[in-house]
Scaffold this motif. Structure first.
Motif, PDB file in Angstrom:
ATOM      1  N   TYR A  33      13.198  -0.253   6.601  1.00  0.00           N
ATOM      2  CA  TYR A  33      11.764   0.026   6.751  1.00  0.00           C
ATOM      3  C   TYR A  33      11.011  -1.257   7.112  1.00  0.00           C
ATOM      4  CZ  TYR A  33       7.067   1.657   5.502  1.00  0.00           C
ATOM      5  OH  TYR A  33       5.740   1.985   5.528  1.00  0.00           O
ATOM      6  N   HIS A  47       0.830  -1.214   0.000  1.00  0.00           N
ATOM      7  CA  HIS A  47       0.000   0.000   0.000  1.00  0.00           C
ATOM      8  C   HIS A  47       0.863   1.262   0.000  1.00  0.00           C
ATOM      9  CE1 HIS A  47      -3.968  -1.743   0.249  1.00  0.00           C
ATOM     10  NE2 HIS A  47      -3.575  -2.545   1.225  1.00  0.00           N
ATOM     11  N   ARG A  48       1.940   1.246   0.765  1.00  0.00           N
ATOM     12  CA  ARG A  48       2.812   2.422   0.835  1.00  0.00           C
ATOM     13  C   ARG A  48       3.466   2.676  -0.522  1.00  0.00           C
ATOM     14  NH1 ARG A  48       7.634   4.792   1.278  1.00  0.00           N
ATOM     15  NH2 ARG A  48       7.965   6.347   2.873  1.00  0.00           N
ATOM     16  N   CYS A  49       3.941   1.608  -1.162  1.00  0.00           N
ATOM     17  CA  CYS A  49       4.593   1.766  -2.464  1.00  0.00           C
ATOM     18  C   CYS A  49       3.620   2.308  -3.508  1.00  0.00           C
ATOM     19  CB  CYS A  49       5.178   0.434  -2.926  1.00  0.00           C
ATOM     20  SG  CYS A  49       6.624  -0.076  -1.977  1.00  0.00           S
ATOM     21  N   ARG A  50       2.359   1.903  -3.423  1.00  0.00           N
ATOM     22  CA  ARG A  50       1.354   2.387  -4.376  1.00  0.00           C
ATOM     23  C   ARG A  50       1.017   3.852  -4.144  1.00  0.00           C
ATOM     24  NH1 ARG A  50      -3.792  -0.726  -4.706  1.00  0.00           N
ATOM     25  NH2 ARG A  50      -4.042   0.481  -6.591  1.00  0.00           N
ATOM     26  N   THR A  51       1.023   4.295  -2.866  1.00  0.00           N
ATOM     27  CA  THR A  51       0.598   5.662  -2.560  1.00  0.00           C
ATOM     28  C   THR A  51       1.760   6.642  -2.464  1.00  0.00           C
ATOM     29  OG1 THR A  51       0.604   5.188  -0.186  1.00  0.00           O
ATOM     30  CG2 THR A  51      -1.483   4.913  -1.351  1.00  0.00           C
ATOM     31  N   CYS A  52       2.862   6.242  -1.845  1.00  0.00           N
ATOM     32  CA  CYS A  52       3.964   7.186  -1.575  1.00  0.00           C
ATOM     33  C   CYS A  52       5.252   6.828  -2.291  1.00  0.00           C
ATOM     34  CB  CYS A  52       4.256   7.238  -0.074  1.00  0.00           C
ATOM     35  SG  CYS A  52       2.834   7.658   0.924  1.00  0.00           S
ATOM     36  N   GLY A  53       5.310   5.691  -2.925  1.00  0.00           N
ATOM     37  CA  GLY A  53       6.549   5.258  -3.557  1.00  0.00           C
ATOM     38  C   GLY A  53       7.372   4.404  -2.611  1.00  0.00           C
ATOM     39  N   ASP A  54       8.466   3.867  -3.125  1.00  0.00           N
ATOM     40  CA  ASP A  54       9.328   3.007  -2.323  1.00  0.00           C
ATOM     41  C   ASP A  54      10.002   3.806  -1.210  1.00  0.00           C
ATOM     42  OD1 ASP A  54       8.664   0.970  -4.001  1.00  0.00           O
ATOM     43  OD2 ASP A  54      10.574   0.953  -5.098  1.00  0.00           O
ATOM     44  N   PRO A  55      10.155   3.189  -0.028  1.00  0.00           N
ATOM     45  CA  PRO A  55      10.907   3.867   1.034  1.00  0.00           C
ATOM     46  C   PRO A  55      12.386   3.982   0.640  1.00  0.00           C
ATOM     47  CG  PRO A  55      10.036   1.745   1.807  1.00  0.00           C
ATOM     48  CD  PRO A  55       9.616   1.915   0.394  1.00  0.00           C
ATOM     49  N   ASP A  56      13.085   4.950   1.245  1.00  0.00           N
ATOM     50  CA  ASP A  56      14.499   5.160   0.918  1.00  0.00           C
ATOM     51  C   ASP A  56      15.333   3.920   1.206  1.00  0.00           C
ATOM     52  OD1 ASP A  56      13.956   7.744   0.104  1.00  0.00           O
ATOM     53  OD2 ASP A  56      14.341   8.589   2.096  1.00  0.00           O
TER      54      ASP A  56
END
Length: 171
Positions: free
Chosen positions: A46, A32-41
């Motif tokens: 993470y 969900h995070r990758c779809r909304t905010c992109g991959d974490p650094d």
């Protein structure tokens, strides 16, 4: 990364089913995070952090539900009135002793023994070194034990003297 996360979750939860649930939840949250905010650094950091946090949450959810009053009510049903009175007196004594501890020792003891925090979590919350947390916890436990035993000894001595006095009056 799934095998590494499973090992970590299993090590924390000590339950393979809970570990599976945690890793599944991490994967869903990551997706969900990758779809909304992109991959974490730093994807690995993470995921490891999220796995650790969710594992700790899973452990906390295992604790018995209900308020302290409800838990005491359950205890009340299991004991006779005289035994229940002794238990309540013991609880009151322990709470009084804890309230007399120095503030930092009292806080750390409550976080560890009552709230169930791990040492690392206490370090994060209080901002003091892990060794200082362990030292303060050790001192608090030692002081609690010493004060408790001293109070019990005084109580037993007073009870002995009272019974001796009653016996002498009867003669």
């Amino acid at each position: 990364m799934r095998p590494v996360l499973l090992i970590l979750a299993n090590r924390i939860t000590r339950n393979s089913e809970d570990a599976e649930d945690v890793v599944q939840e991490v994967c869903l949250k990551l997706w969900h995070r990758c779809r909304t905010c992109g991959d974490p650094d730093n994807l690995e950091a993470y995921c490891v952090t999220m796995t650790r946090n969710l594992s700790v949450d899973k452990i906390r959810k295992r604790r018995p539900e209900g308020t302290e009053a409800e838990l005491m009510h359950t205890e009340e049903e299991a004991y006779l009135p005289d035994k229940l009175m002794e238990i309540k007196e013991e609880h009151a004594l322990i709470h009084r002793i804890i309230s007399l501890l120095p503030p930092l020792q009292r806080q750390i003891l409550r976080m560890k023994e009552i709230d169930g925090y791990e040492t690392e979590e206490i370090v994060e919350i209080t901002g003091i070194a892990a060794e200082a947390v362990r030292n303060n916890l050790s001192r608090a436990r030692r002081r609690l034990r010493e004060q408790y035993l001293m109070c019990r000894k005084k109580s037993e001595t007073a009870e002995y003297l009272r019974l001796r006095e009653i016996k002498q009056e009867a003669l």
